[in-house]
Write a protein that holds these residues in place. Sequence first.
Motif, PDB file in Angstrom:
ATOM      1  N   MET A  84       0.832  -1.197   0.000  1.00  0.00           N
ATOM      2  CA  MET A  84       0.000   0.000   0.000  1.00  0.00           C
ATOM      3  C   MET A  84       0.870   1.252   0.000  1.00  0.00           C
ATOM      4  SD  MET A  84      -3.277  -0.705   0.034  1.00  0.00           S
ATOM      5  CE  MET A  84      -3.869   0.887   0.586  1.00  0.00           C
ATOM      6  N   THR A  85       0.707   2.085  -1.030  1.00  0.00           N
ATOM      7  CA  THR A  85       1.434   3.354  -1.091  1.00  0.00           C
ATOM      8  C   THR A  85       0.434   4.495  -1.199  1.00  0.00           C
ATOM      9  OG1 THR A  85       1.654   3.152  -3.503  1.00  0.00           O
ATOM     10  CG2 THR A  85       3.476   2.333  -2.150  1.00  0.00           C
ATOM     11  N   ILE A  86       0.668   5.537  -0.423  1.00  0.00           N
ATOM     12  CA  ILE A  86      -0.243   6.680  -0.398  1.00  0.00           C
ATOM     13  C   ILE A  86       0.552   7.965  -0.569  1.00  0.00           C
ATOM     14  CG2 ILE A  86      -1.816   8.022   1.054  1.00  0.00           C
ATOM     15  CD1 ILE A  86      -2.765   5.466   2.313  1.00  0.00           C
ATOM     16  N   ASP A  87       0.070   8.836  -1.438  1.00  0.00           N
ATOM     17  CA  ASP A  87       0.651  10.165  -1.608  1.00  0.00           C
ATOM     18  C   ASP A  87      -0.040  11.094  -0.619  1.00  0.00           C
ATOM     19  OD1 ASP A  87       1.577  12.628  -2.323  1.00  0.00           O
ATOM     20  OD2 ASP A  87       0.800  12.598  -4.382  1.00  0.00           O
ATOM     21  N   THR A  92      -6.879  10.388   0.242  1.00  0.00           N
ATOM     22  CA  THR A  92      -8.339  10.385   0.280  1.00  0.00           C
ATOM     23  C   THR A  92      -8.817   9.479   1.414  1.00  0.00           C
ATOM     24  OG1 THR A  92      -8.560   8.479  -1.209  1.00  0.00           O
ATOM     25  CG2 THR A  92      -8.402  10.669  -2.226  1.00  0.00           C
ATOM     26  N   PRO A  93     -10.060   9.669   1.861  1.00  0.00           N
ATOM     27  CA  PRO A  93     -10.599   8.790   2.912  1.00  0.00           C
ATOM     28  C   PRO A  93     -10.586   7.321   2.488  1.00  0.00           C
ATOM     29  CG  PRO A  93     -11.986  10.732   2.673  1.00  0.00           C
ATOM     30  CD  PRO A  93     -10.996  10.764   1.536  1.00  0.00           C
ATOM     31  N   GLU A  94     -10.844   7.067   1.194  1.00  0.00           N
ATOM     32  CA  GLU A  94     -10.868   5.687   0.703  1.00  0.00           C
ATOM     33  C   GLU A  94      -9.481   5.056   0.781  1.00  0.00           C
ATOM     34  OE1 GLU A  94     -14.233   7.923  -0.538  1.00  0.00           O
ATOM     35  OE2 GLU A  94     -12.118   8.324  -0.985  1.00  0.00           O
ATOM     36  N   GLN A  95      -8.456   5.820   0.403  1.00  0.00           N
ATOM     37  CA  GLN A  95      -7.088   5.302   0.466  1.00  0.00           C
ATOM     38  C   GLN A  95      -6.683   5.007   1.908  1.00  0.00           C
ATOM     39  OE1 GLN A  95      -5.065   8.577  -1.470  1.00  0.00           O
ATOM     40  NE2 GLN A  95      -4.755   7.400  -3.337  1.00  0.00           N
ATOM     41  N   LEU A  96      -7.025   5.910   2.802  1.00  0.00           N
ATOM     42  CA  LEU A  96      -6.659   5.719   4.204  1.00  0.00           C
ATOM     43  C   LEU A  96      -7.390   4.520   4.791  1.00  0.00           C
ATOM     44  CD1 LEU A  96      -4.765   6.981   6.221  1.00  0.00           C
ATOM     45  CD2 LEU A  96      -6.608   8.476   6.985  1.00  0.00           C
ATOM     46  N   GLN A  97      -8.647   4.315   4.384  1.00  0.00           N
ATOM     47  CA  GLN A  97      -9.402   3.174   4.866  1.00  0.00           C
ATOM     48  C   GLN A  97      -8.789   1.866   4.362  1.00  0.00           C
ATOM     49  OE1 GLN A  97     -13.461   2.822   3.447  1.00  0.00           O
ATOM     50  NE2 GLN A  97     -14.086   1.714   5.269  1.00  0.00           N
ATOM     51  N   GLN A  98      -8.366   1.840   3.089  1.00  0.00           N
ATOM     52  CA  GLN A  98      -7.729   0.649   2.539  1.00  0.00           C
ATOM     53  C   GLN A  98      -6.410   0.357   3.252  1.00  0.00           C
ATOM     54  OE1 GLN A  98      -7.338   1.462  -1.644  1.00  0.00           O
ATOM     55  NE2 GLN A  98      -9.521   1.190  -2.063  1.00  0.00           N
ATOM     56  N   LYS A 174      -7.329  20.452  -0.934  1.00  0.00           N
ATOM     57  CA  LYS A 174      -8.506  19.704  -0.491  1.00  0.00           C
ATOM     58  C   LYS A 174      -8.353  19.266   0.971  1.00  0.00           C
ATOM     59  CE  LYS A 174      -9.980  20.066  -4.678  1.00  0.00           C
ATOM     60  NZ  LYS A 174     -11.002  21.093  -4.985  1.00  0.00           N
ATOM     61  N   GLU A 175      -9.480  19.149   1.629  1.00  0.00           N
ATOM     62  CA  GLU A 175      -9.492  18.675   3.016  1.00  0.00           C
ATOM     63  C   GLU A 175      -8.933  17.254   3.071  1.00  0.00           C
ATOM     64  OE1 GLU A 175     -12.678  18.263   6.739  1.00  0.00           O
ATOM     65  OE2 GLU A 175     -13.348  18.858   4.742  1.00  0.00           O
ATOM     66  N   LYS A 176      -8.123  16.982   4.086  1.00  0.00           N
ATOM     67  CA  LYS A 176      -7.494  15.664   4.233  1.00  0.00           C
ATOM     68  C   LYS A 176      -8.203  14.851   5.321  1.00  0.00           C
ATOM     69  CE  LYS A 176      -2.897  17.359   2.894  1.00  0.00           C
ATOM     70  NZ  LYS A 176      -2.835  16.759   1.552  1.00  0.00           N
ATOM     71  N   PRO A 177      -8.231  13.529   5.162  1.00  0.00           N
ATOM     72  CA  PRO A 177      -8.895  12.675   6.158  1.00  0.00           C
ATOM     73  C   PRO A 177      -7.993  12.393   7.356  1.00  0.00           C
ATOM     74  CG  PRO A 177      -8.028  11.323   4.389  1.00  0.00           C
ATOM     75  CD  PRO A 177      -7.739  12.754   4.006  1.00  0.00           C
ATOM     76  N   TYR A 178      -8.635  12.009   8.454  1.00  0.00           N
ATOM     77  CA  TYR A 178      -7.922  11.629   9.681  1.00  0.00           C
ATOM     78  C   TYR A 178      -7.824  10.113   9.761  1.00  0.00           C
ATOM     79  CZ  TYR A 178      -8.916  16.373  11.422  1.00  0.00           C
ATOM     80  OH  TYR A 178      -8.999  17.738  11.585  1.00  0.00           O
ATOM     81  N   PHE A 179      -6.852   9.652  10.514  1.00  0.00           N
ATOM     82  CA  PHE A 179      -6.851   8.254  10.938  1.00  0.00           C
ATOM     83  C   PHE A 179      -8.014   8.076  11.900  1.00  0.00           C
ATOM     84  CE2 PHE A 179      -2.358   7.177   9.795  1.00  0.00           C
ATOM     85  CZ  PHE A 179      -2.623   5.923   9.266  1.00  0.00           C
ATOM     86  N   GLU A 180      -8.828   7.070  11.673  1.00  0.00           N
ATOM     87  CA  GLU A 180      -9.917   6.756  12.592  1.00  0.00           C
ATOM     88  C   GLU A 180      -9.712   5.342  13.098  1.00  0.00           C
ATOM     89  OE1 GLU A 180     -13.660   7.411  10.736  1.00  0.00           O
ATOM     90  OE2 GLU A 180     -13.339   9.570  10.492  1.00  0.00           O
ATOM     91  N   ALA A 181      -9.895   5.155  14.375  1.00  0.00           N
ATOM     92  CA  ALA A 181      -9.664   3.840  14.974  1.00  0.00           C
ATOM     93  C   ALA A 181     -10.672   2.827  14.434  1.00  0.00           C
ATOM     94  CB  ALA A 181      -9.772   3.934  16.492  1.00  0.00           C
TER      95      ALA A 181
END
Length: 203
Positions: A84-87, A92-98, A174-181
């Motif tokens: 998994m690589t993320i820029d 995005t929320p979807e990338q962080l969820q994956q 753009k607004e960035k997502p948070y880590f969610e437990a």
Amino acid sequence: MKKFAPVLIIVGLLALGFFWYVGIKNGAIRENQAVSKEWGNVETAYQRRSDLIGNLVKTVQGAADFEKSTLEAVINARAKATSMTIDPSNITPEQLQQFQQAQGGLNSALSRLLVTVERYPDLKANQNFLKLQDELASTENQILTARTRFNEAVQSYNNYILKIPNNWFLAEYKEKPYFEAEKGAEKAPDVNFNFGNQSEEAK
């Protein structure tokens, strides 16, 4: 001189407006870079855990009759998590969820492996194995700290780009997502069994 006063005032106001605009843009760059830095720390912490798990797997493979399917589950989950690589600039929320799902899958596979180890007294007493478990427990705390700091950087970034008047000039940010437990994520994986005491009880 008086006839040039209006022109000078206009030029002065334009200059002030220009520097104000530049200040807003530079502030957005600074906040975005801070998020990227903290995401780098998150990746570093997860990479350290991945390296430790790789060493743990090699140690376990030394037990000739150890369950092959249990090891393969960890190896496959580790490969998926590390792929998994993320820029962070376009996260995005979807990338962080994956990303979280892949890490969660690795947590689950690792937990099953550690439970299975209970049936291998020699492996439980292996000093290298015990040391790796301690290091994994320490790394989980590093991951928690890195994720917390990432969220703090994201909060600062989001507040900056969303507030008025900054948002008038920062449409490209753009607004960035948070880590969610995830469910059960409030408790780090139990990777620090007290094998020493259990060995004594088994005697």
